[in-house]
Design a protein around this motif. Sequence first.
Motif, PDB file in Angstrom:
ATOM      1  N   ILE A  58       0.831  -1.204   0.000  1.00 12.02           N
ATOM      2  CA  ILE A  58       0.000   0.000   0.000  1.00 12.02           C
ATOM      3  C   ILE A  58       0.864   1.253   0.000  1.00 12.02           C
ATOM      4  N   LEU A  59       1.881   1.276   0.839  1.00 12.69           N
ATOM      5  CA  LEU A  59       2.752   2.457   0.909  1.00 12.69           C
ATOM      6  C   LEU A  59       3.518   2.651  -0.392  1.00 12.69           C
ATOM      7  N   GLY A  60       3.744   1.567  -1.115  1.00  6.59           N
ATOM      8  CA  GLY A  60       4.416   1.672  -2.410  1.00  6.59           C
ATOM      9  C   GLY A  60       3.545   2.284  -3.485  1.00  6.59           C
ATOM     10  N   LYS A  61       2.246   2.457  -3.184  1.00  2.00           N
ATOM     11  CA  LYS A  61       1.311   3.034  -4.152  1.00  2.00           C
ATOM     12  C   LYS A  61       0.861   4.444  -3.765  1.00  2.00           C
ATOM     13  N   LEU A  62       1.609   5.105  -2.908  1.00  2.00           N
ATOM     14  CA  LEU A  62       1.200   6.426  -2.430  1.00  2.00           C
ATOM     15  C   LEU A  62       1.068   7.449  -3.546  1.00  2.00           C
ATOM     16  N   SER A  63       1.782   7.236  -4.644  1.00  2.00           N
ATOM     17  CA  SER A  63       1.688   8.190  -5.760  1.00  2.00           C
ATOM     18  C   SER A  63       0.499   7.885  -6.667  1.00  2.00           C
ATOM     19  N   HIS A  64      -0.252   6.823  -6.366  1.00  2.00           N
ATOM     20  CA  HIS A  64      -1.415   6.460  -7.169  1.00  2.00           C
ATOM     21  C   HIS A  64      -2.660   7.157  -6.633  1.00  2.00           C
ATOM     22  N   GLY A  65      -3.785   6.954  -7.289  1.00  2.00           N
ATOM     23  CA  GLY A  65      -5.042   7.529  -6.837  1.00  2.00           C
ATOM     24  C   GLY A  65      -5.484   6.907  -5.528  1.00  2.00           C
ATOM     25  N   TYR A  66      -6.366   7.614  -4.786  1.00  2.00           N
ATOM     26  CA  TYR A  66      -6.758   7.130  -3.462  1.00  2.00           C
ATOM     27  C   TYR A  66      -7.566   5.838  -3.512  1.00  2.00           C
ATOM     28  N   ARG A 113     -11.100  -6.777  10.585  1.00  2.00           N
ATOM     29  CA  ARG A 113     -11.238  -6.030  11.833  1.00  2.00           C
ATOM     30  C   ARG A 113      -9.909  -5.539  12.391  1.00  2.00           C
ATOM     31  N   GLU A 114      -8.822  -5.878  11.741  1.00  2.00           N
ATOM     32  CA  GLU A 114      -7.499  -5.510  12.235  1.00  2.00           C
ATOM     33  C   GLU A 114      -7.283  -3.996  12.170  1.00  2.00           C
ATOM     34  N   ALA A 115      -6.931  -3.409  13.319  1.00  2.00           N
ATOM     35  CA  ALA A 115      -6.792  -1.954  13.417  1.00  2.00           C
ATOM     36  C   ALA A 115      -5.678  -1.419  12.522  1.00  2.00           C
ATOM     37  N   SER A 116      -4.570  -2.157  12.400  1.00  2.00           N
ATOM     38  CA  SER A 116      -3.453  -1.666  11.584  1.00  2.00           C
ATOM     39  C   SER A 116      -3.810  -1.630  10.101  1.00  2.00           C
ATOM     40  N   VAL A 117      -4.661  -2.561   9.674  1.00  2.00           N
ATOM     41  CA  VAL A 117      -5.123  -2.550   8.278  1.00  2.00           C
ATOM     42  C   VAL A 117      -6.032  -1.338   8.061  1.00  2.00           C
ATOM     43  N   TYR A 118      -6.933  -1.119   8.995  1.00  2.00           N
ATOM     44  CA  TYR A 118      -7.825   0.044   8.937  1.00  2.00           C
ATOM     45  C   TYR A 118      -7.020   1.344   8.867  1.00  2.00           C
ATOM     46  N   ASN A 119      -6.020   1.461   9.728  1.00  2.00           N
ATOM     47  CA  ASN A 119      -5.241   2.702   9.801  1.00  2.00           C
ATOM     48  C   ASN A 119      -4.470   2.980   8.512  1.00  2.00           C
ATOM     49  N   VAL A 120      -3.860   1.939   7.933  1.00  2.00           N
ATOM     50  CA  VAL A 120      -3.062   2.178   6.735  1.00  2.00           C
ATOM     51  C   VAL A 120      -3.960   2.529   5.547  1.00  2.00           C
ATOM     52  N   ILE A 121      -5.157   1.945   5.478  1.00  2.00           N
ATOM     53  CA  ILE A 121      -6.093   2.277   4.398  1.00  2.00           C
ATOM     54  C   ILE A 121      -6.602   3.704   4.574  1.00  2.00           C
ATOM     55  N   ARG A 122      -6.922   4.080   5.795  1.00  2.00           N
ATOM     56  CA  ARG A 122      -7.389   5.440   6.039  1.00  2.00           C
ATOM     57  C   ARG A 122      -6.317   6.464   5.665  1.00  2.00           C
ATOM     58  N   LEU A 123      -5.089   6.217   6.087  1.00  2.00           N
ATOM     59  CA  LEU A 123      -3.993   7.135   5.763  1.00  2.00           C
ATOM     60  C   LEU A 123      -3.757   7.189   4.259  1.00  2.00           C
ATOM     61  N   PHE A 124      -3.858   6.036   3.594  1.00  2.00           N
ATOM     62  CA  PHE A 124      -3.651   5.990   2.145  1.00  2.00           C
ATOM     63  C   PHE A 124      -4.700   6.831   1.428  1.00  2.00           C
ATOM     64  N   ILE A 125      -5.968   6.660   1.801  1.00  2.00           N
ATOM     65  CA  ILE A 125      -7.046   7.404   1.142  1.00  2.00           C
ATOM     66  C   ILE A 125      -6.890   8.901   1.389  1.00  2.00           C
ATOM     67  N   GLU A 126      -6.643   9.282   2.624  1.00  2.00           N
ATOM     68  CA  GLU A 126      -6.560  10.708   2.943  1.00  2.00           C
ATOM     69  C   GLU A 126      -5.315  11.339   2.328  1.00  2.00           C
ATOM     70  N   ASN A 127      -4.231  10.570   2.228  1.00  2.00           N
ATOM     71  CA  ASN A 127      -3.049  11.068   1.521  1.00  2.00           C
ATOM     72  C   ASN A 127      -3.361  11.277   0.047  1.00  2.00           C
ATOM     73  N   GLY A 128      -4.129  10.327  -0.541  1.00  2.00           N
ATOM     74  CA  GLY A 128      -4.497  10.446  -1.952  1.00  2.00           C
ATOM     75  C   GLY A 128      -5.385  11.645  -2.222  1.00  2.00           C
ATOM     76  N   VAL A 129      -6.333  11.895  -1.299  1.00  2.00           N
ATOM     77  CA  VAL A 129      -7.210  13.059  -1.454  1.00  2.00           C
ATOM     78  C   VAL A 129      -6.405  14.347  -1.365  1.00  2.00           C
ATOM     79  N   LEU A 130      -5.506  14.417  -0.375  1.00  2.00           N
ATOM     80  CA  LEU A 130      -4.668  15.608  -0.208  1.00  2.00           C
ATOM     81  C   LEU A 130      -3.773  15.807  -1.420  1.00  2.00           C
ATOM     82  N   ARG A 131      -3.224  14.720  -1.930  1.00  2.00           N
ATOM     83  CA  ARG A 131      -2.357  14.799  -3.112  1.00  2.00           C
ATOM     84  C   ARG A 131      -3.140  15.311  -4.318  1.00  2.00           C
ATOM     85  N   GLU A 132      -4.372  14.818  -4.487  1.00  2.00           N
ATOM     86  CA  GLU A 132      -5.213  15.279  -5.591  1.00  2.00           C
ATOM     87  C   GLU A 132      -5.485  16.776  -5.479  1.00  2.00           C
ATOM     88  N   LYS A 133      -5.752  17.244  -4.253  1.00  2.00           N
ATOM     89  CA  LYS A 133      -6.032  18.669  -4.054  1.00  2.00           C
ATOM     90  C   LYS A 133      -4.814  19.516  -4.395  1.00  2.00           C
TER      91      LYS A 133
END
Length: 396
Positions: A116-124, A216-236
């Motif tokens: 997931i972190l390797g795709k930070l430059s991709h869309g959210y 239900r794993e919290a670490s999976v939830y957290n990394v997906i949330r950060l990925f999406i919000e990073n993608g939205v911020l990057r798009e802006k």
Amino acid sequence: MIDRAIKSFVQHRVGGVIVSDEKDEIIYSDPRIILSDHALRTFKKRKPSMDDEKTWELSDTDSSKYYRVETATVTEEGARLQCHLFTDVSDYASLFKDISDYSKQISDISDFQKTILGKLSHGYDACLPDLCELCQATEGTLYMEIDDGEHIRISSFHKRLQSRVTENSDEYKKLIASSRFDLFDGRYCFLSEQTGEQHYALFLRRGMNFNEEYFREASVYNVIRLFIENGVLREKIIYESEHDKLTDLYNKDKYIISRDEEFGRPEKIAVFNFDVNNLKLVNDTRGHEAGDRLIVKAAESLKSIIKDDVIGYRIGGDEFVVIGIGLSSRQADELKKFWEKALDEINKDEEEDITLACGVACGEGEYDLDDLLGEADKRMYENKKEMKKRLGLYDR
């Protein structure tokens, strides 16, 4: 006395005993060692050969038992016998399995996070295929409100990733307002959050092998949330760097980059140059706010013709360029007429009319883009002079 004590310890504390003869027949079996037929066949097949002292392991899947077996050969009254001391280590085996499963879970999640972190430059929404694979979900859908609040982007993954923009509705608003783990139309809410003014929610549809722990794993939830919000911020950030703040059209920097790349070098192209008439006069006599309103009206008229293959840019104070990708001369003429009608409609609703000069140049096959841009600019200024003369406008 000591011999009896040792025998008692072996029988009651260490484990049960099975004795076999040289013909591999079991001649004694401790009643506490009850092997299933399958485990018994495995025992006879795997037990060491006579005179071979060995410690080995035997599992009985039917009874969920796991044994450590110590085998040795003894001779009594001229007969050679094999003694097999069974120790039930099922609890330890279960513990080792739990540790192994936990280690695999840690490894899977770590690999997932790296991917997931390797795709930070991709869309959210690029996280959807990997999240579905990790959780063994058959489908993933991400609902993202667009800034205007009236539209929503829906990204879905089922074999392939797709995205579309549609009008927001009460149903979509209800989806986005869901809580984590809520069930909606056979899908479970993985997350429902907000970044800035944008609300979003992600849903997964369970498959036969759905992994509830990863879901239900919290670490999976957290990394997906950060990925999406990073993608939205990057798009802006990208959007703001490419768009003119006043008109919301592409800006001059974006125009230069696109021009240098020759707009993809299409087989056909149409270049439109526009210039707002008498903007300087409005700025000098009525103020720059009135001039800005004039520029916004001009941009609104151009937005009536902008679509996927027709791109608009504000390249200066009152100068605009529209590029028609793949448009023929006939299509360019039709587009210009459509724009003129849109401008007339805008002027009907305004106290003061706005006029724009326009010049069009088209190329097909082997053409020189710089020549077309220059020709469109020349025709625009010719049109400007003609309009000012005809309308009696101030000539700066």
